[in-house]
Motif scaffolding. Structure first.
Motif, PDB file in Angstrom:
ATOM      1  N   ARG A 182      12.926  -6.520 -13.042  1.00 40.10           N
ATOM      2  CA  ARG A 182      12.380  -7.853 -12.770  1.00 40.10           C
ATOM      3  C   ARG A 182      10.894  -7.781 -12.449  1.00 40.10           C
ATOM      4  O   ARG A 182      10.105  -8.609 -12.933  1.00 40.10           O
ATOM      5  N   VAL A 183      10.491  -6.790 -11.668  1.00 39.06           N
ATOM      6  CA  VAL A 183       9.079  -6.635 -11.322  1.00 39.06           C
ATOM      7  C   VAL A 183       8.249  -6.362 -12.567  1.00 39.06           C
ATOM      8  O   VAL A 183       7.176  -6.948 -12.759  1.00 39.06           O
ATOM      9  N   GLN A 184       8.740  -5.477 -13.438  1.00 39.64           N
ATOM     10  CA  GLN A 184       8.004  -5.167 -14.665  1.00 39.64           C
ATOM     11  C   GLN A 184       7.914  -6.388 -15.578  1.00 39.64           C
ATOM     12  O   GLN A 184       6.877  -6.632 -16.208  1.00 39.64           O
ATOM     13  N   ARG A 185       8.979  -7.173 -15.651  1.00 35.00           N
ATOM     14  CA  ARG A 185       8.956  -8.396 -16.453  1.00 35.00           C
ATOM     15  C   ARG A 185       7.954  -9.392 -15.894  1.00 35.00           C
ATOM     16  O   ARG A 185       7.187 -10.021 -16.636  1.00 35.00           O
ATOM     17  N   ASN A 186       7.922  -9.527 -14.573  1.00 35.67           N
ATOM     18  CA  ASN A 186       6.978 -10.451 -13.944  1.00 35.67           C
ATOM     19  C   ASN A 186       5.539 -10.002 -14.126  1.00 35.67           C
ATOM     20  O   ASN A 186       4.630 -10.839 -14.217  1.00 35.67           O
ATOM     21  N   ARG A 193      -8.921  -6.661   7.141  1.00 30.10           N
ATOM     22  CA  ARG A 193      -7.902  -7.233   8.016  1.00 30.10           C
ATOM     23  C   ARG A 193      -7.526  -8.650   7.557  1.00 30.10           C
ATOM     24  O   ARG A 193      -6.349  -9.029   7.586  1.00 30.10           O
ATOM     25  N   GLN A 194      -8.523  -9.439   7.167  1.00 31.41           N
ATOM     26  CA  GLN A 194      -8.245 -10.804   6.711  1.00 31.41           C
ATOM     27  C   GLN A 194      -7.351 -10.808   5.475  1.00 31.41           C
ATOM     28  O   GLN A 194      -6.421 -11.604   5.370  1.00 31.41           O
ATOM     29  N   ILE A 195      -7.658  -9.929   4.527  1.00 34.21           N
ATOM     30  CA  ILE A 195      -6.859  -9.871   3.296  1.00 34.21           C
ATOM     31  C   ILE A 195      -5.462  -9.337   3.579  1.00 34.21           C
ATOM     32  O   ILE A 195      -4.457  -9.882   3.099  1.00 34.21           O
ATOM     33  N   ASN A 196      -5.371  -8.287   4.392  1.00 37.18           N
ATOM     34  CA  ASN A 196      -4.061  -7.722   4.707  1.00 37.18           C
ATOM     35  C   ASN A 196      -3.163  -8.716   5.434  1.00 37.18           C
ATOM     36  O   ASN A 196      -1.940  -8.671   5.300  1.00 37.18           O
ATOM     37  N   SER A 197      -3.783  -9.623   6.186  1.00 39.68           N
ATOM     38  CA  SER A 197      -2.988 -10.614   6.917  1.00 39.68           C
ATOM     39  C   SER A 197      -2.297 -11.593   5.974  1.00 39.68           C
ATOM     40  O   SER A 197      -1.367 -12.305   6.380  1.00 39.68           O
ATOM     41  N   LEU A 198      -2.748 -11.629   4.719  1.00 42.69           N
ATOM     42  CA  LEU A 198      -2.138 -12.541   3.739  1.00 42.69           C
ATOM     43  C   LEU A 198      -0.911 -11.935   3.074  1.00 42.69           C
ATOM     44  O   LEU A 198      -0.155 -12.637   2.388  1.00 42.69           O
ATOM     45  N   LEU A 199      -0.703 -10.633   3.261  1.00 41.83           N
ATOM     46  CA  LEU A 199       0.304  -9.923   2.482  1.00 41.83           C
ATOM     47  C   LEU A 199       1.722 -10.066   3.020  1.00 41.83           C
ATOM     48  O   LEU A 199       2.650  -9.433   2.498  1.00 41.83           O
ATOM     49  N   ASP A 200       1.900 -10.884   4.071  1.00 42.25           N
ATOM     50  CA  ASP A 200       3.267 -11.276   4.418  1.00 42.25           C
ATOM     51  C   ASP A 200       3.709 -12.448   3.541  1.00 42.25           C
ATOM     52  O   ASP A 200       4.874 -12.828   3.518  1.00 42.25           O
ATOM     53  N   PHE A 201       2.748 -13.017   2.802  1.00 42.54           N
ATOM     54  CA  PHE A 201       2.963 -14.079   1.821  1.00 42.54           C
ATOM     55  C   PHE A 201       3.542 -15.355   2.423  1.00 42.54           C
ATOM     56  O   PHE A 201       4.185 -16.150   1.725  1.00 42.54           O
ATOM     57  N   ASN A 202       3.246 -15.560   3.695  1.00 42.66           N
ATOM     58  CA  ASN A 202       3.609 -16.844   4.301  1.00 42.66           C
ATOM     59  C   ASN A 202       2.866 -17.987   3.620  1.00 42.66           C
ATOM     60  O   ASN A 202       3.369 -19.119   3.564  1.00 42.66           O
ATOM     61  N   PHE A 203       1.672 -17.700   3.100  1.00 44.08           N
ATOM     62  CA  PHE A 203       0.902 -18.766   2.449  1.00 44.08           C
ATOM     63  C   PHE A 203       1.629 -19.266   1.197  1.00 44.08           C
ATOM     64  O   PHE A 203       1.540 -20.454   0.847  1.00 44.08           O
ATOM     65  N   ILE A 204       2.364 -18.369   0.516  1.00 42.17           N
ATOM     66  CA  ILE A 204       3.148 -18.805  -0.645  1.00 42.17           C
ATOM     67  C   ILE A 204       4.365 -19.596  -0.184  1.00 42.17           C
ATOM     68  O   ILE A 204       4.670 -20.666  -0.726  1.00 42.17           O
ATOM     69  N   THR A 255     -12.371 -11.995  -8.332  1.00 34.25           N
ATOM     70  CA  THR A 255     -11.264 -11.774  -9.263  1.00 34.25           C
ATOM     71  C   THR A 255     -10.447 -10.554  -8.850  1.00 34.25           C
ATOM     72  O   THR A 255      -9.212 -10.559  -8.948  1.00 34.25           O
ATOM     73  N   HIS A 256     -11.117  -9.507  -8.398  1.00 33.95           N
ATOM     74  CA  HIS A 256     -10.429  -8.290  -7.940  1.00 33.95           C
ATOM     75  C   HIS A 256      -9.440  -8.639  -6.827  1.00 33.95           C
ATOM     76  O   HIS A 256      -8.273  -8.228  -6.865  1.00 33.95           O
ATOM     77  N   LEU A 257      -9.888  -9.402  -5.850  1.00 31.19           N
ATOM     78  CA  LEU A 257      -9.015  -9.781  -4.745  1.00 31.19           C
ATOM     79  C   LEU A 257      -7.861 -10.662  -5.224  1.00 31.19           C
ATOM     80  O   LEU A 257      -6.714 -10.482  -4.800  1.00 31.19           O
ATOM     81  N   ALA A 258      -8.155 -11.594  -6.114  1.00 33.65           N
ATOM     82  CA  ALA A 258      -7.118 -12.495  -6.611  1.00 33.65           C
ATOM     83  C   ALA A 258      -6.029 -11.713  -7.351  1.00 33.65           C
ATOM     84  O   ALA A 258      -4.832 -11.939  -7.127  1.00 33.65           O
ATOM     85  N   ILE A 259      -6.446 -10.794  -8.223  1.00 36.91           N
ATOM     86  CA  ILE A 259      -5.471  -9.992  -8.959  1.00 36.91           C
ATOM     87  C   ILE A 259      -4.721  -9.063  -8.010  1.00 36.91           C
ATOM     88  O   ILE A 259      -3.495  -8.911  -8.105  1.00 36.91           O
ATOM     89  N   GLY A 260      -5.454  -8.435  -7.080  1.00 35.60           N
ATOM     90  CA  GLY A 260      -4.824  -7.525  -6.133  1.00 35.60           C
ATOM     91  C   GLY A 260      -3.750  -8.206  -5.306  1.00 35.60           C
ATOM     92  O   GLY A 260      -2.657  -7.665  -5.094  1.00 35.60           O
ATOM     93  N   ILE A 261      -4.033  -9.413  -4.840  1.00 37.20           N
ATOM     94  CA  ILE A 261      -3.043 -10.182  -4.079  1.00 37.20           C
ATOM     95  C   ILE A 261      -1.873 -10.563  -4.984  1.00 37.20           C
ATOM     96  O   ILE A 261      -0.711 -10.511  -4.582  1.00 37.20           O
ATOM     97  N   ILE A 276       3.861  -9.910  -6.694  1.00 38.85           N
ATOM     98  CA  ILE A 276       4.895  -9.554  -7.669  1.00 38.85           C
ATOM     99  C   ILE A 276       5.787  -8.458  -7.117  1.00 38.85           C
ATOM    100  O   ILE A 276       7.022  -8.513  -7.230  1.00 38.85           O
ATOM    101  N   GLU A 277       5.178  -7.450  -6.499  1.00 37.88           N
ATOM    102  CA  GLU A 277       5.954  -6.360  -5.918  1.00 37.88           C
ATOM    103  C   GLU A 277       6.867  -6.861  -4.801  1.00 37.88           C
ATOM    104  O   GLU A 277       7.911  -6.255  -4.528  1.00 37.88           O
ATOM    105  N   ALA A 278       6.484  -7.973  -4.172  1.00 37.75           N
ATOM    106  CA  ALA A 278       7.303  -8.569  -3.111  1.00 37.75           C
ATOM    107  C   ALA A 278       8.364  -9.518  -3.660  1.00 37.75           C
ATOM    108  O   ALA A 278       9.137 -10.089  -2.886  1.00 37.75           O
TER     109      ALA A 278
END
Length: 246
Positions: free
Chosen positions: A56-60, A86-97, A114-120, A125-127
């Motif tokens: 599923r991750v690879q398909r996404n 720290r600001q970017i890492n705080s987004l990786l719980d994906f509560n914003f989604i 763009t780097h940050l947008a793709i990285g997030i 996707i991995e989540a």
């Protein structure tokens, strides 16, 4: 047909294809380690679920349409004056989604928006989230094509199935009137229903430049910035910096 083959065939009939294809090896490992029946049963389920998650991750990843793989681990925060790891890492719980909030990265070309947008997006996707990445110009052309075919609502419905839509480089080129209204219909459909990550080189006071001061600019801005996290990015252009090293 042996009992092993018959059992594997039954697994395949239940669409447990990974278990069916690896059954002989799994049985051999279980016998060698003398694990309990319950542990073996759990191993079969875990093996199947892990494979399905990977698939599923690879398909996404394929469906996301990233122009390149850019990872947060490779982002250089040393050249940033207004954003921290720290600001970017705080987004990786994906509560914003989950909360249907937006992320907006504003800054000049080359500072890593763009780097940050793709990285997030990759982390999302991995989540387990479904992501769609589109350059703003490509997105506008896509909507225009479907609008000309009378299928704009259908296309917006398709885009709305993603958990997060990344719109990259909004504002680099002016938009025609119909393009502005098509974009508004998309933003309006996503509003408080799906999350957006937006990158732009213009702050909101300058959006009239590429919306031609059209009355659609205000409602678009209003829907994007409501429930949003805004990051003003500074620093030198990475591309210029790397070019000067040559």
């Amino acid at each position: 047909m042996s009992m092993l083959e018959q059992t594997a065939s039954r697994y395949r009939s239940l669409k447990l294809t990974t278990t069916a294809s690896q059954l002989a090896d799994l049985i051999a490992q279980a016998e060698a380690n003398e694990i309990s029946y319950l542990s073996f049963a759990d191993q079969l389920v875990s093996n199947e679920l892990n494979h399905r998650l990977h698939t599923r991750v690879q398909r996404n990843f394929r469906q996301a349409g990233f122009p390149a793989r850019k990872f947060l681990e490779d982002f250089d925060y040393r050249h940033q004056t207004t954003i921290t790891k720290r600001q970017i890492n705080s987004l990786l719980d994906f509560n914003f989604i989950d909360d249907r909030n937006n992320l907006i990265f504003i800054g000049p070309p080359g500072v890593g928006k763009t780097h940050l947008a793709i990285g997030i997006g990759i982390k999302a996707i991995e989540a387990g989230y479904k992501i769609l990445f589109r350059n703003a110009l490509d997105l506008v052309e896509d909507l225009e094509m479907f609008e000309m075919k009378g299928e704009l609502k259908k296309r917006i419905s398709q885009i709305s199935k993603y958990d997060l839509i990344i719109i990259d480089e909004l504002g680099y080129l002016p938009m025609l009137q119909q393009a502005r209204y098509n974009l508004f219909q998309l933003i309006n459909a996503l509003y408080e229903f799906r999350s957006i990550v937006l990158t732009t080189n213009k702050d909101f006071t300058s959006w009239g430049d590429f919306f031609h001061n059209d009355n659609v600019a205000i409602p678009i801005v209003d829907r994007i910035i409501h429930h949003s996290h805004i990051f003003m990015m500074g620093g030198e252009s990475y591309r210029i910096k790397e070019k000067m090293k040559i």
